[in-house]
Design an enzyme around this catalytic site. Structure first.
Site, PDB file in Angstrom:
ATOM      1  N   ASN A   1     -12.311  89.074 184.350  1.00  0.00           N
ATOM      2  CA  ASN A   1     -12.448  90.049 183.266  1.00  0.00           C
ATOM      3  C   ASN A   1     -11.144  90.100 182.469  1.00  0.00           C
ATOM      4  O   ASN A   1     -10.943  89.267 181.610  1.00  0.00           O
ATOM      5  CB  ASN A   1     -12.884  91.429 183.740  1.00  0.00           C
ATOM      6  CG  ASN A   1     -13.386  92.276 182.557  1.00  0.00           C
ATOM      7  OD1 ASN A   1     -13.899  91.726 181.585  1.00  0.00           O
ATOM      8  ND2 ASN A   1     -13.244  93.579 182.614  1.00  0.00           N
TER       9      ASN A   1
ATOM     10  N   THR B   1     -11.272  84.875 180.096  1.00  0.00           N
ATOM     11  CA  THR B   1     -12.306  84.230 180.888  1.00  0.00           C
ATOM     12  C   THR B   1     -11.998  82.771 180.701  1.00  0.00           C
ATOM     13  O   THR B   1     -11.170  82.422 179.885  1.00  0.00           O
ATOM     14  CB  THR B   1     -13.674  84.646 180.279  1.00  0.00           C
ATOM     15  OG1 THR B   1     -13.858  86.028 180.504  1.00  0.00           O
ATOM     16  CG2 THR B   1     -14.852  83.886 180.839  1.00  0.00           C
TER      17      THR B   1
ATOM     18  N   THR C   1     -14.579  84.230 185.516  1.00  0.00           N
ATOM     19  CA  THR C   1     -13.580  85.167 184.991  1.00  0.00           C
ATOM     20  C   THR C   1     -13.131  86.192 186.024  1.00  0.00           C
ATOM     21  O   THR C   1     -13.810  86.419 187.039  1.00  0.00           O
ATOM     22  CB  THR C   1     -14.186  85.919 183.777  1.00  0.00           C
ATOM     23  OG1 THR C   1     -13.188  86.703 183.138  1.00  0.00           O
ATOM     24  CG2 THR C   1     -15.320  86.841 184.191  1.00  0.00           C
TER      25      THR C   1
ATOM     26  N   GLY D   1     -15.208  87.446 176.024  1.00  0.00           N
ATOM     27  CA  GLY D   1     -16.029  88.662 176.086  1.00  0.00           C
ATOM     28  C   GLY D   1     -17.232  88.496 175.163  1.00  0.00           C
ATOM     29  O   GLY D   1     -17.862  87.431 175.131  1.00  0.00           O
TER      30      GLY D   1
ATOM     31  N   ARG E   1     -22.069  86.093 189.748  1.00  0.00           N
ATOM     32  CA  ARG E   1     -21.434  87.287 189.183  1.00  0.00           C
ATOM     33  C   ARG E   1     -21.048  88.245 190.323  1.00  0.00           C
ATOM     34  O   ARG E   1     -21.752  88.340 191.337  1.00  0.00           O
ATOM     35  CB  ARG E   1     -22.445  87.963 188.266  1.00  0.00           C
ATOM     36  CG  ARG E   1     -21.984  89.224 187.545  1.00  0.00           C
ATOM     37  CD  ARG E   1     -21.051  88.941 186.426  1.00  0.00           C
ATOM     38  NE  ARG E   1     -20.986  90.015 185.442  1.00  0.00           N
ATOM     39  CZ  ARG E   1     -20.031  90.104 184.509  1.00  0.00           C
ATOM     40  NH1 ARG E   1     -19.066  89.196 184.455  1.00  0.00           N
ATOM     41  NH2 ARG E   1     -20.050  91.074 183.632  1.00  0.00           N
TER      42      ARG E   1
HETATM   43  N1  GLY Z   1     -16.091  90.160 181.562  1.00  0.00           N
HETATM   44  C1  GLY Z   1     -16.590  89.610 180.367  1.00  0.00           C
HETATM   45  C2  GLY Z   1     -17.998  89.174 180.469  1.00  0.00           C
HETATM   46  O1  GLY Z   1     -18.489  88.954 181.551  1.00  0.00           O
HETATM   47  O2  GLY Z   1     -18.664  89.064 179.475  1.00  0.00           O
END
Ligand code: GLY
Length: 577
Positions: A409, A389, A407, A482, A110
């Site tokens: 985002n 994503t 992703t 999301g 991340r």
């Molecule tokens: N950006 C969407 C997520 O990480 O859930």
């Protein structure tokens, strides 16, 4: 946990609440009975949201690579062929099952906030959350994790037969020679054009001189991206996180009003974490731990569903959808309260994952009446925005499996290409709670736990998941969307385990989603009007429209791999041999 109010009646109900037994489901139905059929294979399979990248992964499997090698090749290729979500400039999560060691690993790559980020970074002068800062400026860009993550996976769990350069080579070729605009690229470029057009560096790549995006049949060439990939192939991930590429990325972010420095990039490292584990009716669930909320709430939801005879109430019925919706509200309220980066915040993980806690939540659910979200808590919701994503699933013939979700985002992230690198940058830091109770772009709210902070990872919903039966992968799945990722994956697993669907049938079934706030049950078109009426009679605020998620699922039954790529997006592919 926070919202659950335990009364004497609840405790009494709890004592009588033992999950009902369900008969073992039959093998997944295949030809002659099912209306939708999966792709079949015995030696290896890749399911992804773009067919060229899926085939690149399959080619690695055919050449003797394992599932991790194939995942790495597919991951780099998607950065070229599916640039709205596949990426070098974003981040994600990978869940790996290693057959020989019988080990499950969660890799967290991340994005992190820059060291200079503060808790008030997304507030305006009046102290209100300013979405423009987190979604449309350099402040929203997290330090990218993908290159480090994919390289780490290959090094630790790859077969050793392929160098990083060999796995990147197909992506370099595609970027240099160009890809024909079709399928999702043709769909997404016009939608992303406005965001891309804000930056000359992005315009020069994705739009034609007249400002129109490249259209179907035209070629998208990404020469700078090819050069960046070549540097990574030659010098490893350090060639991305240090030197010319890192300097250009930091300069682009700062030029867009952000705080990132070359040191932020130099200091980035992926993290191996313990997977979260649960069981659902005798199947073992292995998923992504925080800083994604996905695995925790998937397991919490499945634990609650065990208390209801979902198999008997049946797929797509008002009874089943109602109970699942009520469970979703409770899980998402927990998400807002508790979930965040575990390196910064203590999360009551064992409580959230416990069967006892699920029994308490199940006791709060009425099978007849919808509980208004305001009874659980209240924060003003925001409208949904687009979510982009991408997920891919891979299995090999040794029984190794990879579920990977990553992703930028938003679709095309911030829309900013770091000049001279070809790398599209994310706006992932919008996943922080800019202010307690202020919704992010997905309408998700959070508290102090998920406040921005230096080097902190924003909370995610990504849910790459592997279901094991007798220690072997049985389902490998995940989705974009999301917060809708969590509910999409939940419905996939329930459809397969409770209702004996095959992966293709589960993919086609209309989906539904509730995330506590806003208090609405969103359902896809295709759910019958009778069912919708029954749900409304129970008090659900049903909203029809839009699509939910886009799964890439592989189901394995007695060595047979059955794959389904979602028909909600064009160009997805399940490929096997
Ligand atoms: N950006 C969407 C997520 O990480 O859930």
């Amino acid at each position: 946990m926070g919202h659950a109010c335990v009364t004497a009646a609840t405790v009494l109900a709890l004592l009588t609440l033992v999950p009902p037994a369900q008969a073992e489901p039959a093998p997944p139905i295949i030809a002659g009975i099912a209306r939708n059929l999966p792709i079949l294979a015995r030696n290896g399979m890749v399911v992804a949201q773009e067919k060229i990248a899926a085939r690149i992964g399959l080619d690695v499997l055919k050449r003797g690579g394992n599932a991790v090698d194939a995942a790495v090749a597919t991951g780099f290729a998607l950065a070229v062929t599916l640039p709205r979500a596949g990426n070098l400039g974003g981040g994600g999560f990978m869940v790996v099952h290693l057959a020989r060691e019988n080990r499950d690993i969660a890799l967290d790559y991340r994005e992190t906030a820059p060291a200079a980020a503060t808790a008030d970074v997304f507030l305006d002068a009046t102290g209100a959350a300013d979405p423009q800062k987190s979604r449309d400026s350099g402040l929203g860009v997290g330090v990218p994790g993908t290159v480090a993550g994919l390289a780490h996976a290959r090094e630790k769990w790859g077969s050793g037969k392929f160098s990083l350069a060999e796995l990147i080579a197909p992506a370099i070729r595609l970027a240099r020679e160009g890809v024909v605009v079709e399928d999702d690229l043709a769909d997404s470029l016009p939608q992303g054009a406005r965001r891309l057009a804000r930056w000359p560096s992005s315009r020069a790549i994705f739009l034609k001189p007249d400002g129109a995006p490249f259209g179907p049949g035209e070629k998208l060439v990404q020469a700078d991206l090819a050069a960046t990939l070549e540097r990574i192939a030659a010098g490893g991930p350090r060639a991305f996180y240090e030197g010319e590429t890192a300097q250009k990325i930091a300069a682009a972010v700062r030029g867009a009003g952000g705080l990132m420095t070359p040191d932020d990039l130099k200091g980035y490292a992926p993290v191996e974490r313990q997977v979260v584990r649960g069981t659902y009716r005798g199947h073992e669930i292995v998923s992504m731990p925080p800083p994604s909320s996905g695995g925790v709430h998937l397991i919490e939801l499945l634990n609650v569903l065990e208390h209801f005879p979902i198999r008997e109430t049946g797929p797509q019925t008002a009874s089943t959808i109602h109970v699942m919706t009520e469970a979703m509200k409770l899980a998402f309220a927990d998400r807002a309260e508790w979930l965040a980066d575990p390196d910064f915040v203590k999360i009551p993980l064992s409580g959230l994952l416990s069967k006892k806690y699920a029994a308490r939540l199940a006791a709060e659910i009425s099978t007849e009446r919808a509980r208004p979200s305001a009874e659980i808590g209240h924060v003003d919701p925001a409208p949904y925005e687009s979510d982009q994503t991408t997920h891919f699933s891979v299995v090999d013939r040794e029984g190794n499996a990879v579920a990977n979700t990553y992703t930028l985002n938003f679709s095309y992230g911030l829309g900013l290409v770091a000049d001279g690198t070809g790398v599209l940058l994310n706006n992932e830091l919008d996943d922080f709670a800019a202010k307690p109770g202020a919704p992010n772009a997905f309408g998700l709210v959070g508290g102090k736990a998920n406040a921005p902070g230096p080097k902190k990872r924003p909370l995610s919903s990504m849910t790459p998941t592997i279901v094991l039966k007798d220690g072997k992968p049985e389902i490998v799945t995940g989705s974009p969307g999301g917060p809708r990722i969590i509910t999409t994956v939940l419905e996939q697993i329930s459809d397969l385990i409770d209702h004996g669907m095959n992966a293709a049938e589960a993919m086609e079934a209309p989906r539904f989603h509730h995330q506590w706030l806003p208090d609405e049950l969103r359902v896809e078109r295709g759910l019958s009007l009778d069912t919708i009426r029954l749900l409304r009679d129970k008090g659900q605020n049903v909203v029809v429209g839009g699509t939910l998620g886009s799964v890439a699922t592989i189901q394995i039954f007695e060595g047979l791999m059955m794959g389904a790529a979602d028909s909600r997006q064009r160009g997805t592919a399940a490929v096997g041999w």
